[in-house]
Design a protein around this motif. Structure first.
Motif, PDB file in Angstrom:
ATOM      1  N   ASP A  89       0.841  -1.197   0.000  1.00 28.37           N
ATOM      2  CA  ASP A  89       0.000   0.000   0.000  1.00 28.37           C
ATOM      3  C   ASP A  89       0.866   1.234   0.000  1.00 28.37           C
ATOM      4  OD1 ASP A  89      -2.618  -1.048  -0.132  1.00 28.37           O
ATOM      5  OD2 ASP A  89      -2.383  -1.757   1.930  1.00 28.37           O
ATOM      6  N   TYR A 127      -8.223  -9.282  -7.051  1.00 27.13           N
ATOM      7  CA  TYR A 127      -9.258  -8.530  -6.320  1.00 27.13           C
ATOM      8  C   TYR A 127     -10.648  -8.815  -6.890  1.00 27.13           C
ATOM      9  CZ  TYR A 127      -5.066  -6.383  -4.598  1.00 27.13           C
ATOM     10  OH  TYR A 127      -3.831  -6.214  -4.017  1.00 27.13           O
ATOM     11  N   ASP A 176      -8.331  -3.431 -14.006  1.00 26.08           N
ATOM     12  CA  ASP A 176      -7.706  -4.244 -12.965  1.00 26.08           C
ATOM     13  C   ASP A 176      -7.289  -5.604 -13.532  1.00 26.08           C
ATOM     14  OD1 ASP A 176      -6.861  -4.023 -10.346  1.00 26.08           O
ATOM     15  OD2 ASP A 176      -8.514  -5.251  -9.591  1.00 26.08           O
ATOM     16  N   LYS A 205       0.887  -9.108 -14.576  1.00 25.36           N
ATOM     17  CA  LYS A 205       1.601  -9.888 -13.557  1.00 25.36           C
ATOM     18  C   LYS A 205       1.737 -11.346 -14.016  1.00 25.36           C
ATOM     19  CE  LYS A 205      -1.141  -8.316  -9.985  1.00 25.36           C
ATOM     20  NZ  LYS A 205      -1.529  -7.908  -8.613  1.00 25.36           N
TER      21      LYS A 205
END
Ligand code: FAD
Length: 283
Positions: free
Chosen positions: A113, A146, A159, A166
């Motif tokens: 974060d 997510y 997203d 990734k």
């Protein structure tokens, strides 16, 4: 055992064999004897993995290595987390060498974060960290997903595009953020598959133990709380743990009945509630 090998045998829609894994964190006071006891207790559930969170900017690095060593002594398969904001390539490479020297085979690669004062140095996003780990090591790499979209992401499409970065950079499995609405998870899996991503997706389960903890978690992430669940929690403030446990049992049973690869429990270093849940699920 590497992530690929673990989840290869998890599920083929004919035989259910979901893999159980537990996330724990390094205790703030540095005394990990209680954590060690909790993990030793959870060992009876034959976990495929114990994952260990990573403090922002590497604040818990030395303690983490000590904890990982103690889990390896218990003959547990481990997956340390690693975040890349607020640190440098050199520090990350040094940590990766230490991890590989311990004989560890897996890592969960995260951005972390962006907190105040947590400057970005060499890596902006987790896909860059994944690429670096893939090039520099033989570690098997997990990444975060997510089901309700990452809190900074304007749309789910973006997203998922970022998730694909990734995956293309070398990830082997996706571990999700906590959620309470299984339909959101099933929809997410469908969207990820439609985007051409075929990696195992392992749902993250956080049993509710108290309202403060729930409020903290939901302030950091997009999480839908089903109305009947939030109403029960509100109506019976003295029974939050019991209600949270019962909810998690139903949630996990439904996930298993729907052929998930595994269940990844955010234990918050508390084995008792996790044990109450696992003892009441039919595998
Ligand atoms: P990223 O994949 O980089 O995504 C972050 C945001 O940027 C997303 O909105 C994404 O859509 C967007 N994005 C990604 N790539 C790009 C790109 N190339 N261009 C533009 N936008 C992009 N935090 C810790 O500090 N320590 C932990 O141990 C830890 N463990 C976790 C375990 C799990 C299972 C999960 C789900 C989260 C964990 N986190 C942990 C929290 C995590 O660090 C935060 O959710 C963080 O905000 C995002 O991390 P990420 O790896 O998903 O980042």
């Amino acid at each position: 055992m590497e992530l690929k090998e673990i989840y290869q045998t998890a599920n083929n829609y004919l035989t259910k064999n979901p893999k159980i894994s537990f996330e724990v964190f390094p205790p703030k006071d540095g005394n990990f004897s209680n954590l060690f006891e909790q993990v030793r207790y959870l060992k009876k559930y034959n976990p495929a993995l114990i994952s260990l969170t990573y403090g922002a900017g590497g604040s818990t690095r030395d303690l983490s290595l000590e904890i990982l060593r103690s889990f390896l002594d218990l003959e547990l398969n481990v997956m340390p987390h690693l975040t890349c904001v607020g640190t440098t390539k050199e520090l990350i490479e040094h940590y990766l060498i230490q991890i590989e020297n311990l004989g560890i085979e897996n890592i969960l690669a995260l951005r972390g974060d962006i907190l105040e004062g947590n400057k970005i140095f060499d890596f902006r996003h987790a896909n860059e960290l994944v690429e670096f780990i893939y090039q520099k090591t033989t570690l098997s790499i997990g990444v975060a997903g997510y089901p309700e979209g990452h809190i900074e992401s304007p749309t789910m499409e973006q997203d998922i595009e970022n998730l694909k970065r990734k995956v293309d950079a070398g990830a082997s499995a996706i571990f999700t953020q906590l959620f309470f609405n299984n339909d959101k998870f099933y929809k997410y899996v469908e969207t990820v598959r439609n985007a051409g991503i075929n990696l195992p997706i392992i749902p993250g389960i956080m049993p509710v133990r108290n309202v403060k903890q729930l409020e903290k978690m939901t302030s950091l992430a997009r999480v839908d709380i089903p109305k009947n669940f939030s109403e029960s929690l509100e109506k019976f403030p003295n029974d939050v743990k019991k209600i949270g446990t019962e909810f998690a049992i139903h949630q996990c049973q439904d996930l298993i009945d729907n052929n998930v690869y595994g269940l990844h429990f955010f234990t918050l270093n508390n084995a008792e509630q996790i044990s109450d849940i696992l003892d009441n699920i039919l595998f």
